[in-house]
Design a protein around this motif. Structure first.
Motif, short mmCIF file in Angstrom:
data_model
loop_
_atom_site.label_atom_id
_atom_site.label_comp_id
_atom_site.label_asym_id
_atom_site.label_seq_id
_atom_site.Cartn_x
_atom_site.Cartn_y
_atom_site.Cartn_z
N VAL A 284 94.04 -5.21 85.02
CA VAL A 284 94.25 -6.28 83.81
C VAL A 284 92.86 -5.50 82.21
O VAL A 284 91.95 -5.33 83.05
CB VAL A 284 93.60 -7.62 83.47
N PRO A 285 93.94 -4.96 81.88
CA PRO A 285 92.87 -4.50 81.03
C PRO A 285 91.61 -5.41 79.84
O PRO A 285 91.79 -6.93 80.10
CB PRO A 285 93.54 -4.56 78.99
N ASP A 286 90.32 -5.22 79.97
CA ASP A 286 89.12 -5.68 79.64
C ASP A 286 89.35 -7.14 78.61
O ASP A 286 90.28 -6.64 77.22
CB ASP A 286 88.27 -4.77 78.91
#
Length: 389
Positions: A284-286
């Motif tokens: 999951v990207p920041d």
């Protein structure tokens, strides 16, 4: 062990791909109904594995004896209630009544034959083969034997005939493709010609099998749901990652694995899918949240994996039938000749006529009155062993 392209795949390989296709491509498990073995390499255990995984059909066996031969193996699709009937010389643990797998269907892969007959079969990507024992590919010779084989099927027991290919060999926009335009034009010329024959339709394996299981005369083809092309009606301005280009533009995730990069709506995994772990944890990207996988109670085009919601209910989900009959009674698959010019080709200009038009011939129920040209693109992607049929 990565998701591999191996012959006689194990149960873990088959089931792992089912899980990965569902999780990362958003394909409902109920829609994955057909299977083709990599390299067409299968055995009795492969077929048993498919039956255990509740596949509807396999299409890995070759029909390699011309229909003009009294001993032809170009059978119409059949169930394995009494075993396999193809590849009996090469697969020693099948045939002679084995394996008995009631309800599992086999759709043979029908070969084309050049001037050498049984000694000159062409199956996968036939346009890549040199015809008649020559050393170089000749598109005109290929078109000639494709027409001849089709005509033999048409004038015999009207067995289906298939086009089996990989996208890299028929699409110039496919990454790494080196296909020449004249080859594409030749294929389109064959399709144009085939559609000019009376009572010919271009269908998928799934559509073919649905008609075989429930045959109807031409006058009732409009009642066969499998022959309709139901297109989901989703507001083009809606930003939703659902497999429809205008909706998902800009919100697809690019999973840049070195061996097989891919795009997905459902969040990239932290590691490449494997047989032992076909659905890894999401990376999951920041600043974002994990994307939601497709549930069993929503259709793919209506599922919002970012919002985690179905944008319609059973009463509001809208599909429109955009199907058109193909062939002498309808429009041309390649757009009325726009697929490219090739010597000897001619495009149909017949106006569109619905299946149930009163001018169409009406045959008695039970008469197998059509030749179904099964145009199957065996899309063998990096995450799947399956031909989406």
């Amino acid at each position: 062990m990565l998701m591999t392209h191996v012959g006689t795949p194990s149960t873990d390989e088959i089931n792992g791909n089912l899980i990965a296709l569902n999780a990362l491509a958003g394909i409902p498990l109920s829609s994955i109904t057909g299977f083709r073995a990599p390299f067409l390499a299968y055995n009795a255990q492969t077929l048993k594995n498919l039956a255990a995984a509740q596949f509807t059909y396999d299409s890995s066996a070759a029909a390699s004896v011309p229909v003009t031969d009294p001993d032809t193996d170009a059978y119409w699709p059949y169930t394995l209630d009494n075993g396999m009937a193809n590849n009996c010389l090469t697969n020693t643990d099948t045939c002679k009544g084995e394996p008995k797998l009631p309800g599992l269907w086999e759709i043979p892969m029908y070969a084309f034959f050049d001037d050498r007959g049984v000694a000159g079969p062409h199956l996968m990507d036939p346009w890549l083969d040199a015809a008649n024992g020559a050393t170089k590919v000749n598109n005109t010779a290929t078109l000639d034997y494709m027409k001849k084989t089709f005509t033999d099927h048409y004038n015999n027991n009207r067995q289906p005939i298939g086009l089996y290919t990989h996208p890299i060999h028929v699409s110039r926009s496919y990454p790494g493709s080196t296909v020449q335009q004249d080859m594409i034009d030749m294929i389109n010329a064959f399709l144009d010609w085939a559609q000019e024959q009376q009572n010919v339709w271009i269908v998928s394996n799934e559509q073919l099998l649905e008609w075989v299981r429930n045959p109807v005369p031409i006058s009732e083809l409009n009642s066969v749901n499998a022959l309709k092309c139901s297109t989901p009606q989703v507001d083009a301005s809606l930003k939703i990652c659902n497999g429809i280009p205008q909706n998902e533009n800009g919100i697809l995730s690019h999973c840049a694995f070195p061996d097989f990069p891919f795009y997905t709506c459902y969040g990239c995994p932290k590691e490449a899918p494997t047989v032992n772990n076909p659905n890894p944890e999401q990376d999951v990207p920041d600043g974002e949240q994990a994307r939601f996988r497709l549930p069993t109670n929503c259709s793919t085009p209506f599922w919002d994996p970012i919002g985690g919601k179905c944008i319609c209910t059973s009463s509001t989900c809208a599909f429109v039938d955009n199907s058109r009959p193909i062939g002498a009674n309808g429009a041309n698959l390649t757009g009325g000749g726009t697929g490219g010019a090739f010597e000897g080709s001619s495009a149909s200009t017949t106006a569109y006529v619905p299946f149930d038009n009163s001018d169409l011939p009406t045959l008695p129920r039970g008469v197998w009155s059509t030749v179904l040209l099964a145009c199957v693109g065996a899309v063998l992607g990096s995450l799947t062993l399956f031909a989406r049929l």
